[in-house]
Each structure stands twice: as C-alpha cells, then as structure tokens.
Enzyme design. Structure first.
Site, mmCIF file in Angstrom:
data_model
loop_
_atom_site.group_PDB
_atom_site.id
_atom_site.type_symbol
_atom_site.label_atom_id
_atom_site.label_comp_id
_atom_site.label_asym_id
_atom_site.label_seq_id
_atom_site.Cartn_x
_atom_site.Cartn_y
_atom_site.Cartn_z
ATOM 1 N N CYS A 1 -6.183 -12.740 4.662
ATOM 2 C CA CYS A 1 -5.842 -11.324 4.867
ATOM 3 C C CYS A 1 -5.720 -10.695 3.489
ATOM 4 O O CYS A 1 -6.528 -10.951 2.612
ATOM 5 C CB CYS A 1 -4.560 -11.189 5.684
ATOM 6 S SG CYS A 1 -3.126 -12.005 4.936
ATOM 7 N N ARG B 1 -10.563 -1.979 5.873
ATOM 8 C CA ARG B 1 -10.401 -2.728 4.626
ATOM 9 C C ARG B 1 -11.503 -3.787 4.512
ATOM 10 O O ARG B 1 -12.060 -4.008 3.434
ATOM 11 C CB ARG B 1 -9.020 -3.376 4.549
ATOM 12 C CG ARG B 1 -7.882 -2.378 4.442
ATOM 13 C CD ARG B 1 -6.525 -3.062 4.286
ATOM 14 N NE ARG B 1 -6.401 -3.697 2.981
ATOM 15 C CZ ARG B 1 -5.374 -4.486 2.635
ATOM 16 N NH1 ARG B 1 -4.412 -4.742 3.511
ATOM 17 N NH2 ARG B 1 -5.321 -5.019 1.441
#
Length: 283
Positions: free
Chosen positions: A238, A180
């Site tokens: 995050c 990611r």
C-alpha cells in the site's frame, strides 16, 4: 483459527476464565498536520473511552520504526516491539484481540506483526470500536508483564526486490485507492503510480458499509477475479504497510495466505531508480 472476531463473540470471552489481552490501536492516516490542523491523537481517543481492560498501543512508535529510507512505517526494532507487547500483557499462551476506531487498518497492522513474529492466537475485532455495544471505560489498566518474545517467520514478508519479482511470477496486489495506483493523485509520496505488474485492489472493497469484512466466500470470489486462484503466490503493498496489512487480513479471512511488503510505495517511490507504472494497466 479465525483471524477475526465479532463483538458478540468477544463479550463472553472477556468475562470467561481465560480472557484475551485487549489492544487498542486507534490510529488513522491524517494529512491535517500539513494543513496546519492538529493531527489525529489515538491516545486521547483511548483516554476518552475504550473497551474495559484494553491497553493502548501506539502504531507510529511501537508497531513501526521511524520514517526513513525504508518507508513511512518500516518494521519496528523487534526487541523494542517485544518489550512493548510484554508491557501490554502479551504472552505466548494467552489469546490477543486487537481493535481500532473502525477502519481496521491499524488493528490489522498489529495482527500481522504479532502473527509474523510467532504469536499463535491473534484476532481483530471486526468493525472495530463502533461494533462494540457494551460499556466503555476510562480506567487505564496496568497489566502483568507478559512473556511474548518475537520470533519472525521466514515467510510472509517482502522487500522491494521480492515485491518486484512477485509482480512477475505471482500476484502483487496494490491496496491503495485506485487514483493513487493509476498515478492520478498522490497526496503523500514523491510520485504517483504503481509497481509494474501490480494489480489494483483497494482494501476498501473488502468491507461492507458498516466497515465489517465481507463474507469469506465473497472475499474469495473477489480475489479470484483479481487473479488469485489455486496455489498462486500472493503479496500486498500500500502506501506504508498499514492498509496492506488489512488486505492481508482479508485474504486470511478468505483462506488465502499472503505476504506483506512493509516498505510499500513510500519505500519504492523514494528510490528514483525503481520503475513506476501509471494508468489502469498493471504493466
């Protein structure tokens, strides 16, 4: 004060003269709903069995506001958060222990919120529910109303501009999975990649196979290898400010203070005017 507690340390505290308030924050990021399958139900898991005396806390409703421009799990309204904590029995003079289903992310979110808003004694059960070897209960307690009133600190919280600045002047850690960060896969947000200057630091690498934190010395070495040393200013983000709270907790175990960018990638990437970096290079 340590930020974590083991099951063997917790057991005698629960039967002592000043037991902690227990909060069960079972939650997990689930893409099942998008596939047409039922989403994870933390309250149902709690009802099936929890630590005796534990009160269920709903991460999506009590530890975050509704999703929107500020991200998927923005800060909750502090008055509502305080009321939820008081309903759960949280008081300023009584210790709190938080646990989840073992991943540690949700428990860390509760730990961070309580610490950031001024509670002096909060710990996370290391390894979560799977580490507990005692009996479980299905009884739902009705705790006496607590007296905790949130009083946020000035330090410890980043917004988007603060995160961007810290990526240039200190160390901004990206706690998501490496793919990611690199932009190779993005199952949730509008676009993949990372905040320019951020360093990839998957939170999964802070724990061992049993889900418990690595020893403090090993964590300190890990963060040193990522550029954290001396008086380095550190921040973490995050996807939506949940797994990053777990990394802030890991840093605390290592004796390193860090700030949390709560909006995280879900807020950053929603604004097309903000720059996005891809690949393994932070820049």
């Amino acid at each position: 004060m340590t930020a974590i507690i083991t099951a063997s340390e917790l057991a005698p505290e629960l039967t002592g003269g000043h037991p902690p308030v227990l909060l069960d924050v079972r939650w997990q990021l689930s893409l099942a709903k998008a596939a047409g399958a039922p989403a994870f139900d933390g309250r149902a898991e709690y009802a099936a069995g929890h630590l005796p005396g534990a009160v269920f806390v709903d991460l999506d409703r009590e530890l975050a506001a509704a999703p929107g421009a500020r991200g998927r799990h923005p800060l909750p309204d502090l008055a509502e958060f305080g009321a939820a904590m008081r309903r759960a029995g949280v008081s300023a003079t009584r210790p709190v222990v938080v646990y989840d289903g073992g991943q540690g992310w949700a428990a860390a979110r509760a730990w961070w919120l309580l610490r950031w808003t001024g509670h002096p004694d909060v710990r996370v059960l290391d390894g979560g529910l799977p580490s507990w070897t005692g009996e479980l209960s299905t009884e739902v307690p009705v705790p006496a109303e607590g007296d905790f009133v949130p009083a946020p600190r000035e330090a410890g919280l980043l917004d988007a501009d603060g995160a961007a600045a810290l990526a240039r002047t200190g160390v901004l850690l990206d706690a998501r999975a490496g793919e990611r960060y690199r932009g190779e896969a993005e199952p949730v947000d509008r676009v993949g990649g990372h905040i320019p200057g951020a360093v990839s630091a998957p939170t999964t690498e802070n724990v061992g196979p049993d889900g418990r934190f690595l020893p403090a010395a090993e964590l300190k070495d890990r963060f040193k290898a990522l550029g954290v040393s001396g008086d380095t200013e550190v921040g973490v983000y995050c996807g939506s400010g949940v797994s990053a709270a777990h990394e802030v907790l890991a840093l605390a175990v290592a004796g390193i203070p860090a700030a949390l960018y709560v909006g995280s990638w879900s807020e950053w990437s929603a604004d097309p005017s903000r720059p996005v970096a891809t690949g393994a290079d932070p820049r």
